[in-house]
Design a protein around this motif. Structure first.
Motif, PDB file in Angstrom:
ATOM      1  N   VAL A  38     -58.749 102.284  71.505  1.00  0.00           N
ATOM      2  CA  VAL A  38     -57.844 101.136  71.515  1.00  0.00           C
ATOM      3  C   VAL A  38     -58.366 100.098  70.538  1.00  0.00           C
ATOM      4  CG1 VAL A  38     -56.836  99.270  72.893  1.00  0.00           C
ATOM      5  CG2 VAL A  38     -57.191 101.533  73.919  1.00  0.00           C
ATOM      6  N   LEU A  39     -57.495  99.625  69.649  1.00  0.00           N
ATOM      7  CA  LEU A  39     -57.854  98.557  68.721  1.00  0.00           C
ATOM      8  C   LEU A  39     -57.458  97.212  69.302  1.00  0.00           C
ATOM      9  CD1 LEU A  39     -56.728  99.973  65.230  1.00  0.00           C
ATOM     10  CD2 LEU A  39     -58.956 100.189  66.373  1.00  0.00           C
ATOM     11  N   LEU A  40     -58.409  96.274  69.305  1.00  0.00           N
ATOM     12  CA  LEU A  40     -58.185  94.905  69.743  1.00  0.00           C
ATOM     13  C   LEU A  40     -58.617  93.966  68.625  1.00  0.00           C
ATOM     14  CD1 LEU A  40     -59.713  95.205  73.326  1.00  0.00           C
ATOM     15  CD2 LEU A  40     -57.280  95.009  72.798  1.00  0.00           C
ATOM     16  N   LEU A  41     -57.911  92.868  68.461  1.00  0.00           N
ATOM     17  CA  LEU A  41     -58.247  91.889  67.438  1.00  0.00           C
ATOM     18  C   LEU A  41     -59.123  90.790  68.025  1.00  0.00           C
ATOM     19  CD1 LEU A  41     -54.798  91.488  65.620  1.00  0.00           C
ATOM     20  CD2 LEU A  41     -56.668  93.083  65.122  1.00  0.00           C
ATOM     21  N   GLY A  42     -60.178  90.434  67.309  1.00  0.00           N
ATOM     22  CA  GLY A  42     -61.110  89.428  67.787  1.00  0.00           C
ATOM     23  C   GLY A  42     -60.572  88.017  67.789  1.00  0.00           C
ATOM     24  N   ASP A  43     -59.373  87.817  67.213  1.00  0.00           N
ATOM     25  CA  ASP A  43     -58.779  86.476  67.181  1.00  0.00           C
ATOM     26  C   ASP A  43     -57.461  86.437  67.957  1.00  0.00           C
ATOM     27  OD1 ASP A  43     -57.211  87.984  65.483  1.00  0.00           O
ATOM     28  OD2 ASP A  43     -57.139  86.498  63.873  1.00  0.00           O
TER      29      ASP A  43
END
Length: 243
Positions: free
Chosen positions: A112-117
């Motif tokens: 799963v890709l999650l964005l740090g912002d």
């Protein structure tokens, strides 16, 4: 005291390993200061994303850092994460994905890709896209259904771009106003992910693999991410509205 949730071995399939990749290597050029460290809630923006990842109890969490990496590691509690440093972060998001994929456990079945912002992403949405990768045909759980006792529990909530009989390779959230993160990828798609180049390459991959994509209906608008001061103000306003 509530019990710790079981690790996500991908929904409904014991023994399968899931990994969360948090992309937080950006240099924040448009903002002019590290967006990962912007005050948010009781901590900073990246703290909120890491809290969501911990709620998911991935088998492995990989945090990709680049710009302001040293300051982030001094400021943010990264316990439970495998931190990878991407020296090529200026080349775009794909370089961070490749760096993170190289650190994955070899038996990883889904990523799963999650964005740090993007602090507004919910753990329920992560569970929904992981669950969708296990589906066949044209139905998958909605993000509302991923949380026990929610009003949407039990409803089918996804549209399959390609109606093949096998399990989908990519699952995305279909919000009220568009498609957005979190994005989930089955193991067989990881070589395609690792081969990407540039900043918007993931979305190009989705366009190229339309028949392999399943959309998971997710209530509400696409969660806000931060590139500018105006974006940051909107994210803070959204936080205040949720309190």
């Amino acid at each position: 005291m509530p019990s710790r949730p079981e690790p996500l071995l991908t929904a409904g399939c014991p023994g399968r390993r899931s990994a969360g990749i948090i992309l937080a290597a950006g240099a924040s050029r448009r903002l002019g200061r590290p967006k990962q460290l912007l005050p948010y809630g009781s901590g900073v923006l990246l703290d909120a994303v890491l809290e969501t990842a911990r709620d998911c109890s991935f088998s492995q969490t990989v945090l990709a850092l680049g710009g302001a990496a040293a300051e982030i590691e001094r400021t943010v509690d990264t316990s439970g994460c495998d931190v990878v440093l991407n020296p090529d972060f200026g080349e775009g998001c794909a370089s961070s994905i490749a760096s993170a994929l190289a650190a994955l456990h070899p038996d990883t079945d889904a990523v799963v890709l999650l964005l740090g912002d993007q602090p507004g992403v919910r753990a329920a949405s992560v569970r929904a896209v992981l669950g969708a990768l296990e589906q066949t045909g044209s139905a998958a759980p909605s993000a509302a259904a991923a949380s026990p006792g929610s009003a949407g529990a039990g409803r089918a909530g996804a549209g399959r771009a390609g109606a093949g009989a096998g399990s989908p390779g990519i699952a995305v959230c279909r919000y009220d106003d568009g498609v957005g993160h979190p994005l989930a990828f089955a193991r067989r798609l990881l070589p395609d992910l690792a081969a990407l180049h540039g900043d918007k390459a993931v979305w190009k991959l989705l366009e190229q693999r339309t028949d392999d994509v399943i959309e998971v209906r997710t209530p509400g608008p696409v969660p806000l991410d931060v590139d500018t001061e105006e974006d940051y103000r909107r994210v803070l306003d959204s936080l205040q509205g949720a309190v």
